[in-house]
Scaffold this motif. Sequence first.
Motif, PDB file in Angstrom:
ATOM      1  N   GLY A  15     -29.738 -38.701 -32.999  1.00 19.85           N
ATOM      2  CA  GLY A  15     -30.847 -38.676 -32.056  1.00 19.85           C
ATOM      3  C   GLY A  15     -30.807 -37.472 -31.143  1.00 19.85           C
ATOM      4  O   GLY A  15     -29.972 -36.573 -31.292  1.00 19.85           O
ATOM      5  N   SER A  16     -31.717 -37.476 -30.184  1.00 23.24           N
ATOM      6  CA  SER A  16     -31.864 -36.351 -29.263  1.00 23.24           C
ATOM      7  C   SER A  16     -31.910 -36.829 -27.816  1.00 23.24           C
ATOM      8  O   SER A  16     -32.348 -37.946 -27.529  1.00 23.24           O
ATOM      9  CB  SER A  16     -33.162 -35.582 -29.563  1.00 23.24           C
ATOM     10  N   SER A  80     -29.560 -33.766 -33.020  1.00 27.24           N
ATOM     11  CA  SER A  80     -28.533 -34.124 -34.018  1.00 27.24           C
ATOM     12  C   SER A  80     -27.230 -34.526 -33.335  1.00 27.24           C
ATOM     13  O   SER A  80     -26.140 -34.058 -33.707  1.00 27.24           O
ATOM     14  CB  SER A  80     -28.295 -32.948 -34.971  1.00 27.24           C
ATOM     15  N   LEU A  81     -27.346 -35.369 -32.357  1.00 31.76           N
ATOM     16  CA  LEU A  81     -26.170 -35.751 -31.573  1.00 31.76           C
ATOM     17  C   LEU A  81     -25.159 -36.508 -32.420  1.00 31.76           C
ATOM     18  O   LEU A  81     -25.520 -37.267 -33.341  1.00 31.76           O
ATOM     19  CB  LEU A  81     -26.599 -36.583 -30.378  1.00 31.76           C
ATOM     20  N   GLN A 110     -23.852 -39.057 -17.616  1.00 30.61           N
ATOM     21  CA  GLN A 110     -23.205 -39.590 -18.817  1.00 30.61           C
ATOM     22  C   GLN A 110     -24.118 -39.466 -20.037  1.00 30.61           C
ATOM     23  O   GLN A 110     -25.301 -39.832 -19.988  1.00 30.61           O
ATOM     24  CB  GLN A 110     -22.832 -41.052 -18.617  1.00 30.61           C
ATOM     25  N   VAL A 111     -23.543 -38.969 -21.102  1.00 32.21           N
ATOM     26  CA  VAL A 111     -24.208 -38.963 -22.410  1.00 32.21           C
ATOM     27  C   VAL A 111     -23.321 -39.755 -23.361  1.00 32.21           C
ATOM     28  O   VAL A 111     -22.146 -39.432 -23.531  1.00 32.21           O
ATOM     29  CB  VAL A 111     -24.412 -37.532 -22.938  1.00 32.21           C
ATOM     30  N   THR A 112     -23.888 -40.776 -23.955  1.00 29.54           N
ATOM     31  CA  THR A 112     -23.150 -41.620 -24.881  1.00 29.54           C
ATOM     32  C   THR A 112     -23.887 -41.661 -26.210  1.00 29.54           C
ATOM     33  O   THR A 112     -25.070 -41.992 -26.254  1.00 29.54           O
ATOM     34  CB  THR A 112     -22.981 -43.040 -24.339  1.00 29.54           C
ATOM     35  N   VAL A 113     -23.169 -41.307 -27.269  1.00 28.93           N
ATOM     36  CA  VAL A 113     -23.747 -41.299 -28.611  1.00 28.93           C
ATOM     37  C   VAL A 113     -23.038 -42.352 -29.434  1.00 28.93           C
ATOM     38  O   VAL A 113     -21.825 -42.263 -29.656  1.00 28.93           O
ATOM     39  CB  VAL A 113     -23.616 -39.916 -29.263  1.00 28.93           C
TER      40      VAL A 113
END
Length: 115
Positions: A15-16, A80-81, A110-113
């Motif tokens: 995702g983005s 393209s995480l 925070q970025v959570t993939v």
Amino acid sequence: VQLQASGGGLVQAGGSLSLSCAASGSGFSMGWYRQAPGKRRELVAAIKRGGTTNYADSVKGRFTISRDNAKNTVYLRMDSLKPEDTAVYYCAADRSSTPFPNDYWGQGTQVTVSS
């Protein structure tokens, strides 16, 4: 100088997400760093006042940094995480023309993939 970051959140792999950071002043080199648990902070991408950019090898071709000088704002578009992109992302600014801005720091976002 104050840096106000926004964006981030939770997204599935592939995702983005987009981040933005507004500075209270103008004319800075700006960039984004990230820090994952147990790891040291690393540069993700930076952009000089004139628009010259640099990226970490791990994000080249997936992340795009840009800036709007009229708004004193820098953006980070993340496509393209991957799960390994999970980290706290920090905005930074510098009065020097540098590919590693680090005079001023914003609060982390925070970025959570998820996989």
